[in-house]
Each structure stands twice: as structure tokens, then as C-alpha cells.
Design a protein around this motif. Structure first.
Motif, PDB file in Angstrom:
ATOM      1  N   THR A 216       0.807  -1.221   0.000  1.00  0.00           N
ATOM      2  CA  THR A 216       0.000   0.000   0.000  1.00  0.00           C
ATOM      3  C   THR A 216       0.839   1.269   0.000  1.00  0.00           C
ATOM      4  OG1 THR A 216      -1.796  -1.148   1.150  1.00  0.00           O
ATOM      5  CG2 THR A 216      -1.831   1.258   1.195  1.00  0.00           C
ATOM      6  N   ARG A 217       1.778   1.382   0.922  1.00  0.00           N
ATOM      7  CA  ARG A 217       2.567   2.614   1.017  1.00  0.00           C
ATOM      8  C   ARG A 217       3.437   2.817  -0.208  1.00  0.00           C
ATOM      9  NH1 ARG A 217       4.226   4.153   7.226  1.00  0.00           N
ATOM     10  NH2 ARG A 217       2.152   3.828   8.103  1.00  0.00           N
ATOM     11  N   HIS A 218       3.963   1.734  -0.759  1.00  0.00           N
ATOM     12  CA  HIS A 218       4.778   1.862  -1.973  1.00  0.00           C
ATOM     13  C   HIS A 218       3.938   2.427  -3.119  1.00  0.00           C
ATOM     14  CE1 HIS A 218       8.091  -0.345  -0.150  1.00  0.00           C
ATOM     15  NE2 HIS A 218       7.241  -1.278   0.224  1.00  0.00           N
ATOM     16  N   LEU A 219       2.695   1.989  -3.216  1.00  0.00           N
ATOM     17  CA  LEU A 219       1.817   2.471  -4.287  1.00  0.00           C
ATOM     18  C   LEU A 219       1.332   3.893  -4.014  1.00  0.00           C
ATOM     19  CD1 LEU A 219      -0.195  -0.827  -4.752  1.00  0.00           C
ATOM     20  CD2 LEU A 219       1.236   0.241  -6.495  1.00  0.00           C
ATOM     21  N   LEU A 220       0.988   4.190  -2.778  1.00  0.00           N
ATOM     22  CA  LEU A 220       0.488   5.529  -2.447  1.00  0.00           C
ATOM     23  C   LEU A 220       1.551   6.604  -2.632  1.00  0.00           C
ATOM     24  CD1 LEU A 220      -1.690   4.801   0.717  1.00  0.00           C
ATOM     25  CD2 LEU A 220      -2.506   5.451  -1.567  1.00  0.00           C
ATOM     26  N   ALA A 247      -8.188   1.658  -6.857  1.00  0.00           N
ATOM     27  CA  ALA A 247      -8.437   2.688  -5.847  1.00  0.00           C
ATOM     28  C   ALA A 247      -9.143   2.108  -4.631  1.00  0.00           C
ATOM     29  CB  ALA A 247      -9.267   3.820  -6.459  1.00  0.00           C
ATOM     30  N   ALA A 248     -10.104   1.218  -4.861  1.00  0.00           N
ATOM     31  CA  ALA A 248     -10.857   0.625  -3.749  1.00  0.00           C
ATOM     32  C   ALA A 248      -9.949  -0.209  -2.849  1.00  0.00           C
ATOM     33  CB  ALA A 248     -11.992  -0.239  -4.298  1.00  0.00           C
ATOM     34  N   ASN A 249      -9.052  -0.957  -3.449  1.00  0.00           N
ATOM     35  CA  ASN A 249      -8.102  -1.754  -2.657  1.00  0.00           C
ATOM     36  C   ASN A 249      -7.234  -0.856  -1.783  1.00  0.00           C
ATOM     37  OD1 ASN A 249      -9.010  -4.151  -3.758  1.00  0.00           O
ATOM     38  ND2 ASN A 249      -7.354  -4.337  -5.241  1.00  0.00           N
ATOM     39  N   LEU A 250      -6.733   0.222  -2.365  1.00  0.00           N
ATOM     40  CA  LEU A 250      -5.861   1.126  -1.612  1.00  0.00           C
ATOM     41  C   LEU A 250      -6.624   1.824  -0.487  1.00  0.00           C
ATOM     42  CD1 LEU A 250      -3.739   2.728  -4.483  1.00  0.00           C
ATOM     43  CD2 LEU A 250      -3.033   0.988  -2.840  1.00  0.00           C
ATOM     44  N   LYS A 251      -7.845   2.247  -0.776  1.00  0.00           N
ATOM     45  CA  LYS A 251      -8.650   2.907   0.255  1.00  0.00           C
ATOM     46  C   LYS A 251      -8.939   1.947   1.419  1.00  0.00           C
ATOM     47  CE  LYS A 251     -11.013   6.403  -0.176  1.00  0.00           C
ATOM     48  NZ  LYS A 251     -10.885   7.790   0.385  1.00  0.00           N
ATOM     49  N   LYS A 252      -9.245   0.703   1.093  1.00  0.00           N
ATOM     50  CA  LYS A 252      -9.498  -0.281   2.135  1.00  0.00           C
ATOM     51  C   LYS A 252      -8.262  -0.501   2.998  1.00  0.00           C
ATOM     52  CE  LYS A 252     -10.789  -5.114   2.940  1.00  0.00           C
ATOM     53  NZ  LYS A 252      -9.634  -5.357   3.830  1.00  0.00           N
ATOM     54  N   ASN A 253      -7.120  -0.644   2.333  1.00  0.00           N
ATOM     55  CA  ASN A 253      -5.879  -0.880   3.074  1.00  0.00           C
ATOM     56  C   ASN A 253      -5.512   0.325   3.933  1.00  0.00           C
ATOM     57  OD1 ASN A 253      -5.721  -3.383   1.879  1.00  0.00           O
ATOM     58  ND2 ASN A 253      -4.257  -2.763   0.314  1.00  0.00           N
ATOM     59  N   MET A 254      -5.807   1.533   3.431  1.00  0.00           N
ATOM     60  CA  MET A 254      -5.556   2.743   4.220  1.00  0.00           C
ATOM     61  C   MET A 254      -6.421   2.758   5.468  1.00  0.00           C
ATOM     62  SD  MET A 254      -3.281   4.987   3.183  1.00  0.00           S
ATOM     63  CE  MET A 254      -3.938   6.521   3.841  1.00  0.00           C
ATOM     64  N   LYS A 255      -7.665   2.335   5.304  1.00  0.00           N
ATOM     65  CA  LYS A 255      -8.592   2.323   6.439  1.00  0.00           C
ATOM     66  C   LYS A 255      -8.131   1.329   7.508  1.00  0.00           C
ATOM     67  CE  LYS A 255     -13.441   1.375   7.577  1.00  0.00           C
ATOM     68  NZ  LYS A 255     -14.762   0.925   7.038  1.00  0.00           N
ATOM     69  N   ASP A 256      -7.605   0.206   7.045  1.00  0.00           N
ATOM     70  CA  ASP A 256      -7.176  -0.845   7.981  1.00  0.00           C
ATOM     71  C   ASP A 256      -5.843  -0.540   8.649  1.00  0.00           C
ATOM     72  OD1 ASP A 256      -9.442  -2.175   7.262  1.00  0.00           O
ATOM     73  OD2 ASP A 256      -8.444  -3.536   5.850  1.00  0.00           O
ATOM     74  N   LEU A 304     -16.750   4.559  -1.791  1.00  0.00           N
ATOM     75  CA  LEU A 304     -17.438   5.573  -0.999  1.00  0.00           C
ATOM     76  C   LEU A 304     -17.792   5.100   0.402  1.00  0.00           C
ATOM     77  CD1 LEU A 304     -19.785   7.093  -3.733  1.00  0.00           C
ATOM     78  CD2 LEU A 304     -17.726   8.128  -2.765  1.00  0.00           C
ATOM     79  N   THR A 305     -17.891   3.804   0.575  1.00  0.00           N
ATOM     80  CA  THR A 305     -18.276   3.292   1.900  1.00  0.00           C
ATOM     81  C   THR A 305     -17.067   2.839   2.721  1.00  0.00           C
ATOM     82  OG1 THR A 305     -18.672   1.103   0.891  1.00  0.00           O
ATOM     83  CG2 THR A 305     -20.578   2.573   1.161  1.00  0.00           C
ATOM     84  N   GLN A 306     -15.848   3.091   2.220  1.00  0.00           N
ATOM     85  CA  GLN A 306     -14.641   2.728   2.986  1.00  0.00           C
ATOM     86  C   GLN A 306     -14.517   3.668   4.190  1.00  0.00           C
ATOM     87  OE1 GLN A 306     -12.872   0.148   2.522  1.00  0.00           O
ATOM     88  NE2 GLN A 306     -13.301  -0.467   0.436  1.00  0.00           N
TER      89      GLN A 306
END
Length: 306
Positions: A216-220, A247-256, A304-306
Motif C-alpha cells: 500500500t505505502r509503496h503504491l500511495l 483505488a478501492a483496494n488502496l482505500k481499504k488498506n488505508m482504512k485498515d 465511498l463506503t470505505q
């Protein structure tokens, strides 16, 4: 009548390759007939895994092909040998045979060939062979070299696309993601500059990588100022769905993940596009809620629901 040694080698190779090609065509035709009859009973296939064959191309013929590939410097023979090996690898039993004959390392040596057609056919053969988990364990040693080939190949070329297809298969699990970290800027460059065909293929790799929280961080951190432009109703549906999944995968990983430090990311980074300065991104997502494709809308709701 005496003929030059090179011509004799070509003649012998043609006989061998012709036999292998005929075998593969026969097997594919036979499998197609059986597949059409069975499909009427069981419906569409659940996945695209290679068919399990109860027959195999003769082991001796495969060994001769591999030895021929080792012995010849003729690019035409190399190309045809790789095509035949690639076709034979469509059947799972042959994937094991080729590995046991040390064929993976021989094919891998062709990645250093300076002839683009030979290199492309080697990548295609490894791609078919990588459908096998045990083969992946050996093919993974070539990932860094394949990433380099993708980066150095002409934009949108057959060699570049063949390399991306292989990396897609090799990134389905997270086992070898670390070997691709240094190529993330290259992947995003291809996303920004490539044709639709290239964009779809590189997005398959990026979606696989983004599903791994460790990436995640490498991609962000990566910079791609034009990323927001991919979230538009006018974008090719196959590109749009994958861009949204990325984008959804990254947002989910950011939330976690806890403890995100904003100072880690530049203003041109993917992080700022998706999370920090996200107003343009959010506006585009709102528009995509009216997209006619169900999968597009599902991915938008997921973000949107992340």
C-alpha cells in the motif's frame, strides 16, 4: 547432394517443430469438440485454468525441443521452438514435464536474446507455464529481468505486453510482490502513456499489487498526476473497472492501517489524489454512480463506503 550444416539443422528442426505443432493443433481441436459438448451440460467455465489433459506431447519430443533451443543460435528455429513449447504448455501435464526437463531455465535464458520476436515468444511460453504453482517457484527468479524488459521495451510493443501478461500471472498471489516494488513508477508511466491495450494489462498488475496491504505505502507514494482522469464515464469500461478496483483496494488498506503520516507523501502522489486532496476524485465518483455498468457502480460504492 551436399547441403550446408545450417540448412540441415533447419530441415531437422522443421520436422520436429512441425510434428509438435501438429500435435498441439490436434489436441486443441479435440479438446474444443469435447468442450463444446460438455459446455451444453455444465454451463460456462468457472475459470480460465488450463485444461487437464490425460495425454501429453511425447516426453522425448519435448526433451528434443528443449535441447534444440539450447543448441541453436538461429532465431527462426528459436522462435518456432518457443512457440511449440508455449502451445504444449496449454496442457497441465506438459507444464510438469517441461519443468522436470529443466525447460524453464532454458526458456528463461532466451529472455536475454537480443531479437525481440524470440524474447516475446520466451515471455509467452513462461506465461503459459506460470499457470502452475510449482513452475512459479522457478520462474520467480526471472521477475526482476522481466520488469527490466517491460521498462526498456518500446512503448506498447508486443514484448512489453508479453512481459506484463507474465507479471500479471506472477502477481496473482502476494508471494513475489516485493520483486516488483522498484517497477511501480514504470507501471504507472505505462498507465499514463500507453494505449488502451497496455493500460488494461498494466492495471491487471496494479490491481493484484494493491490487494496486498504490504504494498500500500509503496503504491500511495508513487506519482501519477493524471490518475483522476481515469475515473470518467467516457473511459473504456475495462480500464475504468480496474482503475476503480485499484483505488478501492488502496482505500481499504488505508482504512485498515493505522498511523499514516501525511508528510510521507508528495502532492503529486496517489495518496493525495485519493485521500488528501480528494474533492475532484469524489466528484467523479458521484458521477459514476449513474454509469450503466453494474460492476462500475459496485466498485464506486465500495470506495465511498470505505
Amino acid at each position: 547432394m551436399w547441403e550446408p550444416r545450417g540448412a540441415a539443422v533447419r530441415a531437422a528442426a522443421a520436422l520436429l517443430l512441425g510434428a509438435g505443432a501438429c500435435y498441439c493443433l490436434w489436441r486443441l481441436a479435440a479438446g474444443g469438440r469435447r468442450g463444446r459438448r460438455a459446455a451444453a451440460e455444465r454451463g460456462p467455465p468457472a475459470d480460465s485454468s488450463p485444461p487437464v489433459s490425460t495425454h501429453s506431447m511425447d516426453v522425448d519430443a519435448l526433451q528434443k525441443l528443449i535441447h534444440l533451443l539450447q543448441a541453436t543460435d538461429d532465431p527462426l528455429i528459436q522462435e518456432q521452438a518457443l512457440i511449440t513449447l508455449s502451445n504444449s504448455a496449454a496442457f497441465s501435464v506438459n507444464q510438469d514435464i517441461i519443468r522436470n526437463l529443466d525447460g524453464l531455465s532454458v526458456i528463461g535464458e532466451m529472455l536475454s536474446n537480443c531479437i525481440p520476436k524470440v524474447k516475446e515468444k520466451a515471455l509467452n511460453a513462461l506465461n503459459n507455464l506460470s499457470m502452475n504453482i510449482k513452475n512459479q517457484e522457478e520462474i520467480q527468479v526471472f521477475i526482476t529481468q522481466v520488469c527490466g524488459t517491460v521498462e526498456s521495451a518500446p512503448l506498447n510493443s508486443d514484448v512489453q505486453l508479453a512481459g506484463l501478461r507474465l507479471l500479471t500471472n506472477m502477481s496473482v498471489t502476494s508471494d513475489y510482490h516485493q520483486k516488483m516494488i522498484n517497477s511501480i513508477p514504470c507501471f504507472l508511466h505505462l498507465l499514463a502513456e500507453g494505449t488502451e491495450r497496455t493500460q488494461i494489462q498494466v492495471l491487471k498488475v496494479l490491481v493484484n499489487l494493491s490487494a496486498n496491504p504490504a504494498m500500500t505505502r509503496h503504491l500511495l507514494r508513487a506519482q501519477v498526476p493524471s490518475l483522476v482522469l481515469f475515473f470518467d464515464n467516457c473511459v473504456n469500461r475495462d480500464i475504468l473497472v480496474r482503475a476503480l478496483a485499484f483505488a478501492a483496494n488502496l482505500k481499504k488498506n488505508m482504512k485498515d492501517e493505522e498511523g499514516t503520516k501525511i508528510e510521507e507523501y508528495s502532492e503529486d502522489s496517489i495518496f493525495f489524489t485519493l485521500c488528501r486532496d480528494s474533492a475532484p476524485f469524489t466528484q467523479r465518483l458521484a458521477s459514476l454512480l449513474h454509469h450503466p455498468d453494474t460492476e462500475v457502480k459496485e466498485q464506486v460504492v465500495r470506495i465511498l463506503t470505505q
